[in-house]
Each structure stands twice: as structure tokens, then as C-alpha cells.
Design a protein around this motif. Structure first.
Motif, PDB file in Angstrom:
ATOM      1  N   ARG A  14       0.852  -1.180   0.000  1.00 34.00           N
ATOM      2  CA  ARG A  14       0.000   0.000   0.000  1.00 34.00           C
ATOM      3  C   ARG A  14       0.893   1.237   0.000  1.00 34.00           C
ATOM      4  O   ARG A  14       1.521   1.548   1.009  1.00 34.00           O
ATOM      5  CB  ARG A  14      -0.920  -0.021   1.225  1.00 34.00           C
ATOM      6  N   PRO A  15       0.987   1.957  -1.106  1.00 32.06           N
ATOM      7  CA  PRO A  15       1.887   3.117  -1.184  1.00 32.06           C
ATOM      8  C   PRO A  15       1.605   4.127  -0.079  1.00 32.06           C
ATOM      9  O   PRO A  15       0.451   4.450   0.209  1.00 32.06           O
ATOM     10  CB  PRO A  15       1.557   3.718  -2.561  1.00 32.06           C
ATOM     11  N   GLY A  16       2.672   4.581   0.548  1.00 34.82           N
ATOM     12  CA  GLY A  16       2.547   5.580   1.594  1.00 34.82           C
ATOM     13  C   GLY A  16       2.296   5.030   2.973  1.00 34.82           C
ATOM     14  O   GLY A  16       2.314   5.788   3.951  1.00 34.82           O
ATOM     15  N   SER A  17       2.050   3.721   3.085  1.00 34.04           N
ATOM     16  CA  SER A  17       1.830   3.144   4.412  1.00 34.04           C
ATOM     17  C   SER A  17       3.122   3.176   5.215  1.00 34.04           C
ATOM     18  O   SER A  17       4.220   3.268   4.662  1.00 34.04           O
ATOM     19  CB  SER A  17       1.332   1.703   4.297  1.00 34.04           C
ATOM     20  N   SER A  18       2.978   3.102   6.533  1.00 33.60           N
ATOM     21  CA  SER A  18       4.173   3.129   7.378  1.00 33.60           C
ATOM     22  C   SER A  18       5.073   1.932   7.089  1.00 33.60           C
ATOM     23  O   SER A  18       6.306   2.049   7.104  1.00 33.60           O
ATOM     24  CB  SER A  18       3.783   3.164   8.854  1.00 33.60           C
ATOM     25  N   LEU A  19       4.475   0.785   6.793  1.00 28.78           N
ATOM     26  CA  LEU A  19       5.288  -0.391   6.481  1.00 28.78           C
ATOM     27  C   LEU A  19       6.027  -0.220   5.155  1.00 28.78           C
ATOM     28  O   LEU A  19       7.185  -0.627   5.030  1.00 28.78           O
ATOM     29  CB  LEU A  19       4.420  -1.650   6.427  1.00 28.78           C
ATOM     30  N   PRO A 180      11.683  10.718  15.241  1.00 29.44           N
ATOM     31  CA  PRO A 180      10.221  10.618  15.345  1.00 29.44           C
ATOM     32  C   PRO A 180       9.494  11.299  14.191  1.00 29.44           C
ATOM     33  O   PRO A 180       8.427  10.851  13.774  1.00 29.44           O
ATOM     34  CB  PRO A 180       9.929  11.305  16.684  1.00 29.44           C
ATOM     35  N   ALA A 181      10.082  12.355  13.650  1.00 28.16           N
ATOM     36  CA  ALA A 181       9.448  13.073  12.546  1.00 28.16           C
ATOM     37  C   ALA A 181       9.368  12.231  11.280  1.00 28.16           C
ATOM     38  O   ALA A 181       8.527  12.483  10.409  1.00 28.16           O
ATOM     39  CB  ALA A 181      10.205  14.367  12.256  1.00 28.16           C
ATOM     40  N   ASP A 182      10.231  11.223  11.173  1.00 32.75           N
ATOM     41  CA  ASP A 182      10.208  10.372   9.985  1.00 32.75           C
ATOM     42  C   ASP A 182       8.981   9.470   9.952  1.00 32.75           C
ATOM     43  O   ASP A 182       8.604   8.960   8.891  1.00 32.75           O
ATOM     44  CB  ASP A 182      11.466   9.501   9.917  1.00 32.75           C
ATOM     45  N   GLY A 183       8.379   9.230  11.101  1.00 35.20           N
ATOM     46  CA  GLY A 183       7.185   8.409  11.161  1.00 35.20           C
ATOM     47  C   GLY A 183       7.439   6.917  11.149  1.00 35.20           C
ATOM     48  O   GLY A 183       6.513   6.130  11.296  1.00 35.20           O
ATOM     49  N   VAL A 184       8.671   6.509  10.933  1.00 34.32           N
ATOM     50  CA  VAL A 184       9.040   5.098  10.988  1.00 34.32           C
ATOM     51  C   VAL A 184      10.303   4.965  11.834  1.00 34.32           C
ATOM     52  O   VAL A 184      11.167   5.844  11.806  1.00 34.32           O
ATOM     53  CB  VAL A 184       9.282   4.502   9.586  1.00 34.32           C
ATOM     54  N   GLY A 185      10.382   3.909  12.578  1.00 40.60           N
ATOM     55  CA  GLY A 185      11.552   3.691  13.427  1.00 40.60           C
ATOM     56  C   GLY A 185      12.476   2.651  12.835  1.00 40.60           C
ATOM     57  O   GLY A 185      12.175   1.456  12.859  1.00 40.60           O
ATOM     58  N   VAL A 186      13.584   3.089  12.258  1.00 42.47           N
ATOM     59  CA  VAL A 186      14.582   2.182  11.687  1.00 42.47           C
ATOM     60  C   VAL A 186      15.927   2.524  12.301  1.00 42.47           C
ATOM     61  O   VAL A 186      16.345   3.685  12.277  1.00 42.47           O
ATOM     62  CB  VAL A 186      14.656   2.296  10.151  1.00 42.47           C
ATOM     63  N   GLY A 187      16.596   1.529  12.845  1.00 47.93           N
ATOM     64  CA  GLY A 187      17.907   1.735  13.444  1.00 47.93           C
ATOM     65  C   GLY A 187      18.952   0.828  12.825  1.00 47.93           C
ATOM     66  O   GLY A 187      18.647  -0.294  12.406  1.00 47.93           O
ATOM     67  N   VAL A 188      20.159   1.330  12.747  1.00 46.18           N
ATOM     68  CA  VAL A 188      21.293   0.565  12.221  1.00 46.18           C
ATOM     69  C   VAL A 188      22.466   0.785  13.161  1.00 46.18           C
ATOM     70  O   VAL A 188      22.833   1.929  13.449  1.00 46.18           O
ATOM     71  CB  VAL A 188      21.672   1.020  10.791  1.00 46.18           C
ATOM     72  N   HIS A 189      23.044  -0.308  13.663  1.00 42.41           N
ATOM     73  CA  HIS A 189      24.196  -0.221  14.558  1.00 42.41           C
ATOM     74  C   HIS A 189      25.292  -1.167  14.090  1.00 42.41           C
ATOM     75  O   HIS A 189      24.999  -2.268  13.610  1.00 42.41           O
ATOM     76  CB  HIS A 189      23.794  -0.580  15.997  1.00 42.41           C
ATOM     77  N   ARG A 190      26.536  -0.705  14.238  1.00 38.75           N
ATOM     78  CA  ARG A 190      27.684  -1.527  13.853  1.00 38.75           C
ATOM     79  C   ARG A 190      28.380  -2.044  15.103  1.00 38.75           C
ATOM     80  O   ARG A 190      28.616  -1.304  16.058  1.00 38.75           O
ATOM     81  CB  ARG A 190      28.665  -0.713  13.005  1.00 38.75           C
ATOM     82  N   HIS A 191      28.729  -3.322  15.070  1.00 43.79           N
ATOM     83  CA  HIS A 191      29.388  -3.948  16.212  1.00 43.79           C
ATOM     84  C   HIS A 191      30.874  -3.590  16.200  1.00 43.79           C
ATOM     85  O   HIS A 191      31.608  -3.987  15.294  1.00 43.79           O
ATOM     86  CB  HIS A 191      29.211  -5.468  16.137  1.00 43.79           C
ATOM     87  N   VAL A 192      31.290  -2.845  17.188  1.00 39.46           N
ATOM     88  CA  VAL A 192      32.697  -2.438  17.258  1.00 39.46           C
ATOM     89  C   VAL A 192      33.449  -3.235  18.317  1.00 39.46           C
ATOM     90  O   VAL A 192      34.655  -3.059  18.493  1.00 39.46           O
ATOM     91  CB  VAL A 192      32.825  -0.923  17.533  1.00 39.46           C
TER      92      VAL A 192
END
Length: 210
Positions: A14-19, A180-192
Motif C-alpha cells: 500500500r503506497p505511503g503506508s508506514s510499512l 520521530p518526525a520520519d514516522g518510521v523507526g529504523v535503526g542501524v548499529h555496527r558492532h565495534v
């Protein structure tokens, strides 16, 4: 666990959906990590992989596709069937889709520490205590220099700042965290840090009832 995780995927289309927006961001981050990965074989594990949309379309068109050995673990056999068909259609012979409990450490024992670890769609469906536990297990799932991708909604109470703190405590550095303004929660972390042993026979989390 209640709820239809097969029908849940409909929102991706569904275009524009949060997913749909979340998927675009996750795929972009996975593509960037593959672009920057060192030469040689790459290991990837995806927990609660669903239909494999976070990974398979990216690999299908990426120059590193044949360097990747991936295991996608998904409990719903209908979703796993879709993921398997997608991988086969793309000729991704290194991608294995397993029907099983993605929370079981034994599902990954022979493929970790991995270069890419996908935890998309997990943190929003387990308790806060289990989120903290999964972050700890990530230090065993992820190789030194490897990357973890995770998602979590930004609704109040917003757990994302705490999650970032937990990753820091476990030896990870932030690569990208949506606002929060992006409306989606995506995180990326690198293992150091250095990967720790993955314990055998452990259930890392349990999904909450929907």
C-alpha cells in the motif's frame, strides 16, 4: 501468538503506508551495508524474516549477491513459502529460508557471528525486557564490524533512545537512527566490539499476543 502475519504483509504493497516507508528505509540501509562490506564471503541472518522483503529484493540486484550466505527464519510457513519462491526466482542459491522459531539460538549456531543481522519487525512485538535481551544476544549474533538492522515504532512511550543506549552498552556504534518526525523507526548499529559466544538451547524472546 494471535494475529495473521501473512495478511500483515499486505500493507507493504500500500503506497505511503508506514510499512512501505519502513521497507524502503531498511532496504536502503541493507544496500549501503553491502556496498561497504569487505571483500570475501558474507554471512547474513534474518530473524522473523516474514516474506524476506527486507533482504531478498536488495540481494537480487546487488553485485555482492553471490558472496552472501543467508538464513531467513520465519515461523509462518505461508510467509516462508513466499520468501523461498522470491529467492529462487532471483537465483539466490545462497539464501536459505527456514520454517521455525526465530527466537531459538540454535537456528543460527552454524552461521554466526554474521556480517548482517536483521531484526526487523521484532522489537515492536516483544516486551521491553525482551528487547533488552535481544540487544545483548546481538553481540553474539553479529561479527565484529558487522551491522544490525532493527525497527521499532516511535509512538510514546518511545523506547528507541533506550534501545540505542543498550546497543552502546553491548559494544555497538550507531550508523543511522530515524527520528520521530520520519514516522518510521529504523535503526542501524555496527558492532565495534568482539563477538561473544552464542549460547545453545536458548529462547531469546517471545512475541506478545496481538
Amino acid at each position: 501468538m494471535s494475529g495473521d502475519w501473512y495478511a500483515w504483509h499486505d500493507d507493504y504493497d500500500r503506497p505511503g503506508s508506514s510499512l512501505a516507508r519502513r521497507l524502503t528505509e531498511v532496504q536502503a540501509q541493507v544496500r549501503a551495508a553491502l556496498d561497504q562490506a569487505p571483500a570475501g564471503p558474507l554471512r547474513v541472518v534474518s530473524l522473523c524474516a516474514g516474506q524476506g522483503r527486507d533482504l531478498i529484493p536488495v540481494l537480487a540486484g546487488h553485485p555482492r549477491r553471490d558472496d552472501v550466505t543467508a538464513r531467513l527464519v520465519e515461523l509462518d510457513p505461508r510467509n516462508a513459502e513466499v520468501a523461498t519462491a522470491a529467492a529462487q526466482a532471483a537465483g539466490l542459491t545462497g539464501v536459505q529460508v527456514v520454517v521455525g522459531d526465530a527466537a531459538a539460538t540454535d537456528a543460527y549456531a552454524d552461521l554466526v557471528p554474521a556480517d548482517l543481522v536483521l531484526l526487523c519487525g521484532v522489537f515492536g512485538n516483544v516486551s521491553d525486557d525482551d528487547v533488552r535481551a535481544i540487544v545483548g544476544y546481538s553481540a553474539a549474533l553479529c561479527a565484529s564490524g558487522g551491522t544490525v538492522f532493527w525497527t521499532r515504532h516511535r509512538r510514546e512511550p518511545d523506547l528507541v533512545p533506550a534501545i540505542c543506549g543498550w546497543f552502546a552498552q553491548e559494544g555497538f556504534a550507531p550508523v543511522a537512527v530515524s527520528s520521530p518526525a520520519d514516522g518510521v523507526g529504523v535503526g542501524v548499529h555496527r558492532h565495534v566490539g568482539r563477538p561473544r559466544p552464542l549460547p545453545a538451547g536458548v529462547t531469546m524472546f517471545r512475541f506478545l499476543p496481538r
